[in-house]
Every structure is written in C-alpha cells, then in structure tokens.
Design a protein around this motif. Structure first.
Motif, PDB file in Angstrom:
ATOM      1  N   TYR A  47     -12.196  86.334  11.954  1.00  0.00           N
ATOM      2  CA  TYR A  47     -11.329  87.509  11.834  1.00  0.00           C
ATOM      3  C   TYR A  47     -10.165  87.242  10.878  1.00  0.00           C
ATOM      4  O   TYR A  47      -9.059  87.724  11.080  1.00  0.00           O
ATOM      5  CB  TYR A  47     -10.856  87.980  13.227  1.00  0.00           C
ATOM      6  CG  TYR A  47     -12.033  88.177  14.168  1.00  0.00           C
ATOM      7  CD1 TYR A  47     -12.955  89.177  13.926  1.00  0.00           C
ATOM      8  CD2 TYR A  47     -12.253  87.318  15.240  1.00  0.00           C
ATOM      9  CE1 TYR A  47     -14.058  89.344  14.739  1.00  0.00           C
ATOM     10  CE2 TYR A  47     -13.364  87.467  16.064  1.00  0.00           C
ATOM     11  CZ  TYR A  47     -14.266  88.480  15.803  1.00  0.00           C
ATOM     12  OH  TYR A  47     -15.361  88.640  16.606  1.00  0.00           O
ATOM     13  N   ARG A 102      -4.105  89.134  11.528  1.00  0.00           N
ATOM     14  CA  ARG A 102      -4.044  88.913  12.986  1.00  0.00           C
ATOM     15  C   ARG A 102      -2.607  88.845  13.536  1.00  0.00           C
ATOM     16  O   ARG A 102      -2.328  89.448  14.557  1.00  0.00           O
ATOM     17  CB  ARG A 102      -4.842  87.675  13.393  1.00  0.00           C
ATOM     18  CG  ARG A 102      -6.329  87.759  13.026  1.00  0.00           C
ATOM     19  CD  ARG A 102      -7.174  86.701  13.689  1.00  0.00           C
ATOM     20  NE  ARG A 102      -7.372  86.979  15.089  1.00  0.00           N
ATOM     21  CZ  ARG A 102      -6.789  86.344  16.075  1.00  0.00           C
ATOM     22  NH1 ARG A 102      -5.968  85.357  15.831  1.00  0.00           N
ATOM     23  NH2 ARG A 102      -7.020  86.687  17.314  1.00  0.00           N
ATOM     24  N   SER A 109     -12.494  89.795  23.780  1.00  0.00           N
ATOM     25  CA  SER A 109     -12.432  88.625  22.924  1.00  0.00           C
ATOM     26  C   SER A 109     -10.980  88.336  22.545  1.00  0.00           C
ATOM     27  O   SER A 109     -10.294  89.260  22.119  1.00  0.00           O
ATOM     28  CB  SER A 109     -13.252  88.937  21.676  1.00  0.00           C
ATOM     29  OG  SER A 109     -13.044  88.019  20.659  1.00  0.00           O
ATOM     30  N   ARG A 119     -16.143  84.111  17.292  1.00  0.00           N
ATOM     31  CA  ARG A 119     -14.906  83.336  17.213  1.00  0.00           C
ATOM     32  C   ARG A 119     -15.097  81.863  17.597  1.00  0.00           C
ATOM     33  O   ARG A 119     -14.565  80.968  16.956  1.00  0.00           O
ATOM     34  CB  ARG A 119     -13.881  83.967  18.165  1.00  0.00           C
ATOM     35  CG  ARG A 119     -12.508  83.362  18.084  1.00  0.00           C
ATOM     36  CD  ARG A 119     -11.633  83.863  19.242  1.00  0.00           C
ATOM     37  NE  ARG A 119     -11.686  85.280  19.442  1.00  0.00           N
ATOM     38  CZ  ARG A 119     -10.850  86.169  18.888  1.00  0.00           C
ATOM     39  NH1 ARG A 119      -9.889  85.749  18.108  1.00  0.00           N
ATOM     40  NH2 ARG A 119     -10.979  87.466  19.137  1.00  0.00           N
ATOM     41  N   GLU A 131     -23.797  86.393  21.776  1.00  0.00           N
ATOM     42  CA  GLU A 131     -23.287  86.843  20.471  1.00  0.00           C
ATOM     43  C   GLU A 131     -21.944  86.183  20.138  1.00  0.00           C
ATOM     44  O   GLU A 131     -20.937  86.871  19.940  1.00  0.00           O
ATOM     45  CB  GLU A 131     -23.113  88.367  20.486  1.00  0.00           C
ATOM     46  CG  GLU A 131     -24.376  89.132  20.809  1.00  0.00           C
ATOM     47  CD  GLU A 131     -24.112  90.622  21.046  1.00  0.00           C
ATOM     48  OE1 GLU A 131     -22.938  91.047  21.067  1.00  0.00           O
ATOM     49  OE2 GLU A 131     -25.085  91.355  21.223  1.00  0.00           O
TER      50      GLU A 131
HETATM   51  N1  LLP Z   1     -20.473  91.149  20.377  1.00  0.00           N
HETATM   52  C1  LLP Z   1     -19.827  92.331  20.275  1.00  0.00           C
HETATM   53  C2  LLP Z   1     -20.528  93.542  20.705  1.00  0.00           C
HETATM   54  C3  LLP Z   1     -18.518  92.381  19.782  1.00  0.00           C
HETATM   55  O1  LLP Z   1     -17.896  93.547  19.697  1.00  0.00           O
HETATM   56  C4  LLP Z   1     -17.883  91.190  19.375  1.00  0.00           C
HETATM   57  C5  LLP Z   1     -16.529  91.206  18.833  1.00  0.00           C
HETATM   58  C6  LLP Z   1     -18.599  89.987  19.479  1.00  0.00           C
HETATM   59  C7  LLP Z   1     -19.883  90.003  19.984  1.00  0.00           C
HETATM   60  C8  LLP Z   1     -18.020  88.667  19.052  1.00  0.00           C
HETATM   61  O2  LLP Z   1     -16.941  88.298  19.816  1.00  0.00           O
HETATM   62  P1  LLP Z   1     -16.325  86.825  19.614  1.00  0.00           P
HETATM   63  O3  LLP Z   1     -17.324  85.817  20.103  1.00  0.00           O
HETATM   64  O4  LLP Z   1     -16.022  86.661  18.195  1.00  0.00           O
HETATM   65  O5  LLP Z   1     -15.086  86.812  20.442  1.00  0.00           O
HETATM   66  N2  LLP Z   1     -10.423  91.172  15.334  1.00  0.00           N
HETATM   67  C9  LLP Z   1     -10.174  90.621  16.654  1.00  0.00           C
HETATM   68  C10 LLP Z   1     -11.461  90.375  17.426  1.00  0.00           C
HETATM   69  C11 LLP Z   1     -12.335  91.600  17.553  1.00  0.00           C
HETATM   70  C12 LLP Z   1     -13.625  91.323  18.254  1.00  0.00           C
HETATM   71  C13 LLP Z   1     -14.570  92.448  18.064  1.00  0.00           C
HETATM   72  N3  LLP Z   1     -15.846  92.270  18.705  1.00  0.00           N
HETATM   73  C14 LLP Z   1      -9.365  89.347  16.508  1.00  0.00           C
HETATM   74  O6  LLP Z   1      -8.964  89.015  15.404  1.00  0.00           O
HETATM   75  O7  LLP Z   1      -9.066  88.701  17.496  1.00  0.00           O
END
Ligand code: LLP
Length: 426
Positions: free
Chosen positions: A384, A312, A202, A276, A273
């Motif tokens: 985040y 971030r 991500s 972001r 899921e």
């Molecule tokens: N599913 C799982 C198993 C995950 O670990 C994550 C994010 C998501 C879904 C959601 O991903 P998204 O759609 O939000 O990209 N703190 C970091 C991002 C860490 C993401 C952790 N896992 C940042 O600020 O960029």
C-alpha cells in the motif's frame, strides 16, 4: 523481519547498500527485497501446510509486474479486484485457475474479461452482482465458480477505513442474507456457488477475530451442507499484520495454530489472500532531505517524497519507522520503530513538498540530527505504498527497484513530465 539492515554504519538491502542504489536511481525511490517477499510467502505457506493452502497474493498491496512475476513463478495465485489487476496478474504469468476476483462493483466488461481468462473464482459481494453474473454466464453458455463473500460482523479492531467485516460496511452480505442467497440462487448451475469468502479487515494483529469469523463461516457452511448445498471452498481473505511500530504482527504460525485446527478434516479447499504480510516489510521508500526548517520550537525535515508517493500517514495516520540511510556516528539502530531510542535525537516533523497540511510522514519524531542532502528511509512501505501513489501536484511517480541478492534493477522507471502530460495532449 526483513532483509534491510544497517551494516558498516549504513542501510543495506540484501547485499546492496541503499545509498549505492539511489546514486543511480535518484530519489524518491521504492526499493524492494525479493528475499523478504519470498520468505514471507514461504512462511505463510509452511504455517498452513496442513490445509494445503491456495495462496492468492493480494495484488493490490504491491502490484508491480516483476513482483507479481516473482510470486507467480513461486507458485502464488492472485486476488484481484479490477480488470486492471486481472490484466496485470495474467501478464505476470499467473495461472488463471489460481485467480480469485473480489470487489463490490465488477462491471460487465470486467466480468467478461475474467470469464475469457477462465479465472478460478468470482467472490460475489451482493445479490445484484450475482444475478448479473448468472445472466452473463447463461448468455455465454459457460459455468463459472463463485464464492459468496459473507460479512461475519466481526470487528478486527483496526483503522475504521480498513475494517471490512462489520455489518455496516459495503462488503459482502450478512450471515442471514447469505442463507437466503443460497436458497434463491444456490441451485442453478450457470454460477456454481460452492464457496464462502471472508475478509474481515487489515491489518488484524490478533488471531481471535479470525477464529470468530471462521467459526461463524463454518456454522453457515455446515448448515448449508445440511440443506444439500455442495460447499467445497473457504477463502479466509487477507489481513495478517506486518511490522510497522516494532515486532507487533503475530508470525504466520500464530494465526495457523488457531485457524488450522478449526478447518482440518472439513473437506474444504482452503484459500488465503495475504498482501500486507508478504509485501509490507519487503519495501522501503527512500527520500532525500531538501531543507531543514525551524518552525517555532520544532524542526521540520522537508524531504523530496510526499503524500502523493506514500499516502498512508496522511490517510490513516499510519506509523512508519523513519531513519537516516547513513546515520551520524553513534546513531546506528539495532532494532526498528519504537524500539529505537537514542540520546541526542531531535524532535522533528518529517514532511513532503505537497501543498497540504496532511502531507507528512511523521510528527514529532525523535531522529538523529539531519541535514540538507541526507537520505532517509521510510520503512515497511512495500504494501500500500507505491500502489496508492498519485500524481497530485503534477508529481511523477517514483521508480521501483527490486534487489535480488547482490544485484538490483529498476522494475518501474521514474515517470517523466512527458508521461504526466501524455494522456492530455489531445
Ligand atoms: N482480500 C481482500 C478481499 C481485500 O480487500 C484485501 C485488502 C486483502 C485480501 C489483502 O489484505 P492484506 O493481507 O493486505 O491485509 N490501503 C490500506 C489497506 C487496504 C486493504 C484493502 N483490502 C492500508 O494501507 O493499510
């Protein structure tokens, strides 16, 4: 992109001016646009309509109860990774059958809580975790649904800290191990292992890593089915991009164009899921300039938000577009991020008050002349942002404010010094 725009020379969120909001809330403050959240959700849902997706919003990205409630009422399920997130989702009114629970370190207490709540699926990350879940489910004489998180060894070409689907990370099991896990545990019925879970990282601003990961996942599913295992669920995780620098994230339909044809007619329940891609562009962090300081050749804008409010930039050197809420005449931007170019800007560092060199929001950024007291907005901080806030330097967390059309309300109040000390006054 979102419902933050400059009107009559100043920044608005939906039908409310940002300066108006912070007049009462003070700064720093996170401001969210409900319309942006729901539109992004709807776009994902519409793009993947052919697969009848179960969207489990990744609560970790922006977890305020009121935002979760908004999404739950909109039909969203939730991806949780802790007992705390589970409690949040349930309190927000989530349908437990639409909750998936991932995470490499689920404790017994968290597992019992999730069983009590009758959640939809456990996303299993290792053999020891699966064995533990089987023991607990047997002791409680219940059957639970589970998907095995498979690490497809696909590099999503994102920051190394947010890459999850390559072999060397701690997440899931690799493809060969996955086969052995099914051979060993796929025939007992305390934990019904009927799904495959993937999450490669991500943000993933291209479609191709998904295609490779899902293709590998499908090969595994077909071979498991060939061996008589009943696999009825594929969860592709999250990771779709958001707009930070410009309009760099592919829209949901671009991902769908590549992913839907791979999965149509496969007889699989399809779970996603996203976090972001729903929340990032739906939020801004507003801060006030405390001082403007000259440091050698550079101007340093010291604002009242710090790395404890938004980590971030410090943690990932992440880019967030920053612009005054009420820019001087002639500096009202039309676009965002790196698209914004004006003559007469000044190169500045935008920093917080925290005692760390890493406490910055931007380095050497071209900004309009800014003075003590001016408000700035740090864009694309809905995901985040607040959720990663800390109390470092004994700084209370900022309030969160939700805008719905022409109304706004505080959905989390600013923390007081008493809040900060309460748990220690023993
Ligand atoms: N599913 C799982 C198993 C995950 O670990 C994550 C994010 C998501 C879904 C959601 O991903 P998204 O759609 O939000 O990209 N703190 C970091 C991002 C860490 C993401 C952790 N896992 C940042 O600020 O960029």
């Amino acid at each position: 992109m979102d419902h933050f725009e400059y009107r009559n020379g100043e920044l608005w969120c939906e039908e409310v001016s940002v300066s108006n909001i912070v007049e009462t809330s003070g700064t720093p403050a996170y401001i969210y646009s409900a319309a942006t959240l729901l539109e992004h959700y709807d776009r994902v849902e519409a793009a993947f309509d052919a697969l009848d997706p179960l969207i489990c919003y990744s609560i970790k990205s922006c977890s305020n109860l009121h935002i979760c409630r908004l999404l739950a009422e909109h039909g969203s399920g939730f991806d949780v990774v802790s007992g705390g997130e589970l409690v949040r989702a349930l309190e927000a009114g989530a349908d437990p059958r639409k909750i998936v629970f991932a995470g490499v370190g689920k404790t017994d207490e968290e597992i019992h809580r999730a069983i009590d709540a009758r959640i939809g699926w456990f996303n299993i990350e290792s053999e020891p975790e699966l064995e533990n879940l089987i023991d607990i489910a047997k002791s409680r004489r219940v059957n639970v649904n589970a998907a095995l998180r498979v690490n497809p060894d696909v590099d999503p070409k994102t920051h190394r800290y947010t890459t999850t689907g390559t072999r060397e990370t701690k997440f899931g099991v690799d493809l060969e191990r996955a086969r052995r896990v099914f051979d060993q545990y796929g025939r007992q019925d305390a934990v019904l292992l009927t799904g495959i879970h993937l999450h490669i990282g991500s943000p993933v601003n291209s479609v191709e890593p998904y295609v490779r990961a899902i293709t590998k996942g499908l090969d595994l599913i077909e071979s498991l089915r060939g061996d008589g295992f009943k696999i009825d669920t594929l969860d592709i995780g999250g990771g779709f991009g958001a707009h930070y620098r410009a309009s760099e994230a592919p829209p949901a339909v671009r991902y769908a164009e590549a992913i839907v044809p791979l999965l149509e007619g496969r007889n699989l329940r399809f779970i996603m899921e996203p976090g972001r891609s729903i929340a990032a562009n739906a939020g801004i962090l507003v801060a006030r300039t405390v001082y403007v300081k000259q440091s050698g050749e550079r101007q340093v804008l010291i604002v009242d938000a710090g790395m404890n409010d938004l980590i971030r930039p410090a943690l990932y050197e992440a880019y967030h577009f920053i612009w005054p809420v009420q820019p001087p005449d002639g500096f009202v931007p039309v676009g965002r991020g790196e698209d914004v170019r004006f003559p007469g800007t000044v190169q500045m560092d935008v920093v917080g008050p925290v005692c760390e060199t890493g406490d910055f929001f931007a380095k050497d950024r071209a900004l309009p002349p800014t003075q003590r007291g001016d408000l700035i907005a740090v864009f694309s901080t809905g995901a985040y942002g607040f959720v990663m806030a800390s109390h470092y330097n004994t700084r209370g967390n900022p309030p969160e404010i939700l805008v719905i059309g022409d109304s706004h309300r505080v959905i989390r109040r600013r923390e007081t010094y008493d809040d900060l000390l309460a748990a220690e006054r023993l």
